[in-house]
Enzyme design. Structure first.
Site, mmCIF file in Angstrom:
data_model
loop_
_atom_site.group_PDB
_atom_site.id
_atom_site.type_symbol
_atom_site.label_atom_id
_atom_site.label_comp_id
_atom_site.label_asym_id
_atom_site.label_seq_id
_atom_site.Cartn_x
_atom_site.Cartn_y
_atom_site.Cartn_z
ATOM 1 N N CYS A 125 0.818 -1.209 0.000
ATOM 2 C CA CYS A 125 0.000 0.000 0.000
ATOM 3 C C CYS A 125 0.858 1.269 0.000
ATOM 4 O O CYS A 125 1.575 1.528 -0.944
ATOM 5 C CB CYS A 125 -0.985 -0.044 1.158
ATOM 6 S SG CYS A 125 -2.381 1.113 0.938
ATOM 7 N N HIS A 183 -4.156 -4.641 0.022
ATOM 8 C CA HIS A 183 -3.927 -5.250 1.333
ATOM 9 C C HIS A 183 -4.323 -6.726 1.318
ATOM 10 O O HIS A 183 -5.381 -7.108 1.826
ATOM 11 C CB HIS A 183 -4.740 -4.511 2.398
ATOM 12 C CG HIS A 183 -4.189 -3.177 2.755
ATOM 13 N ND1 HIS A 183 -3.081 -3.015 3.562
ATOM 14 C CD2 HIS A 183 -4.582 -1.925 2.393
ATOM 15 C CE1 HIS A 183 -2.814 -1.723 3.701
ATOM 16 N NE2 HIS A 183 -3.717 -1.039 3.011
ATOM 17 N N GLU A 185 -3.238 -8.866 3.182
ATOM 18 C CA GLU A 185 -3.147 -9.351 4.565
ATOM 19 C C GLU A 185 -4.395 -9.061 5.394
ATOM 20 O O GLU A 185 -4.523 -9.584 6.516
ATOM 21 C CB GLU A 185 -1.925 -8.717 5.251
ATOM 22 C CG GLU A 185 -2.120 -7.307 5.762
ATOM 23 C CD GLU A 185 -2.005 -6.209 4.719
ATOM 24 O OE1 GLU A 185 -1.955 -5.029 5.109
ATOM 25 O OE2 GLU A 185 -1.979 -6.530 3.508
#
Length: 305
Positions: free
Chosen positions: A142, A235, A237
């Protein structure tokens, strides 16, 4: 795979409850193998949440990994206890002479600031230059992905009028690149950002390959041709409720955020999010560890240059 982390790190209990193999320091020390050395430069304010998210994604290969958590300033983050930082984080200056197989640099809530006005930008530039000499492959997430493009190639991101937030459909652009091995031609990924760099700007850099894009979210995944720099603008994650938490936080701050797109069923924030991105997020990290790190890194870390 066994990830080797400090015995008292809160992530160990969380991952253990998820049936993820986390190896204690003593057992790992008795294995006669050369583990991968991976650093995580965690710039997110809620360190513990981000640690769990990233360690979960690093846990899906048969490789043993030693993980160092790294910080670049002395200020205690408001969402993480000082005792946690003191116990589990290394100051960058203390590991600056070490070499790593892999490094992950997280995003940061700095979207609307010029890079030069970020309080730790000078230190960040030092880390980015250090990584080119001390790390086999670095994965930027990001904000860090855009910051790295700016530092390495002089390309600044532009700011959107409205935050890009939600789960978006992406297309694989380079199906034979190892980073995308096993990916479906179309897959979902989370985004939460104001910044963006146009596709043609990435394509203007000869050293960069654009690997996956979205009609709505733009470039999601790009990498240097030598595999040493990986740029992920989203993202992978994120937990199922991370975007919901950000939406609620922004509501409470009075910023009138838009509902994250394609996230809540029927775009109704009262309903539990529909999770459609986590399998490809896990695969991305597994491929990075295997093909961009393990298959490329020298056995003797001192040979990285």
């Amino acid at each position: 795979m066994p990830i080797r982390i400090p015995n008292d790190l809160p992530a160990q209990d969380v991952l253990g409850e998820e049936n993820i193999f986390v190896m204690g320091m003593e057992r790992a020390a008795n294995q006669d193998i050369r583990p991968l050395e991976v650093g995580i430069l965690n710039l997110m304010p809620n360190k513990i949440e981000t640690e769990v998210q990233l360690l979960r994604l690093l846990s899906n290969t048969p490789l043993q990994i030693n993980v160092d958590l790294i910080r670049i300033d002395n200020e205690a983050p408001k969402n993480t206890p000082k005792a946690h930082m003191d116990a589990f984080y290394h100051q960058f200056d203390d590991i600056a002479n070490k070499k790593y197989d892999g490094l992950i640099v997280t995003g940061a809530p700095l979207a609307l600031l010029d890079y030069e006005t970020v309080k730790y930008w000078d230190k960040m530039q030092t880390v980015l230059d250090w990584a080119r000499r001390h790390v086999q492959s670095t994965l930027f997430l990001c904000w860090a992905a855009h910051a790295a493009m700016y530092h390495y190639f002089g390309i600044d991101r532009r700011l959107r009028d409205n935050k890009l937030s939600g789960v978006f459909t992406h297309q694989v652009n380079e199906e034979h690149d190892e980073l995308l091995r096993g990916f479906d031609p179309v897959f979902n990924a989370c985004h939460s950002r104001f910044g963006e760099i146009p596709l043609d700007t990435y394509q203007s850099v000869p050293e960069i390959k654009v690997l996956a894009t979205s009609d709505k979210a733009g470039v999601y995944l790009a990498a240097s041709r030598d595999k040493r720099l990986v740029f992920v603008t989203g993202h992978p994650e994120y937990d199922p409720d991370t975007l919901a938490g950000e939406y609620q936080r922004d509501l409470e701050a009075g910023s009138q955020p838009a509902v994250p797109e394609n996230y809540f069923p029927g775009d109704n924030p009262c309903l539990a999010p529909l999770v459609t991105w986590r399998s490809h997020g896990s695969l991305l990290f597994t491929n990075w560890l295997n093909y961009y790190v393990y298959q490329e890194t020298p056995f003797n870390l001192s040979d990285i240059a």
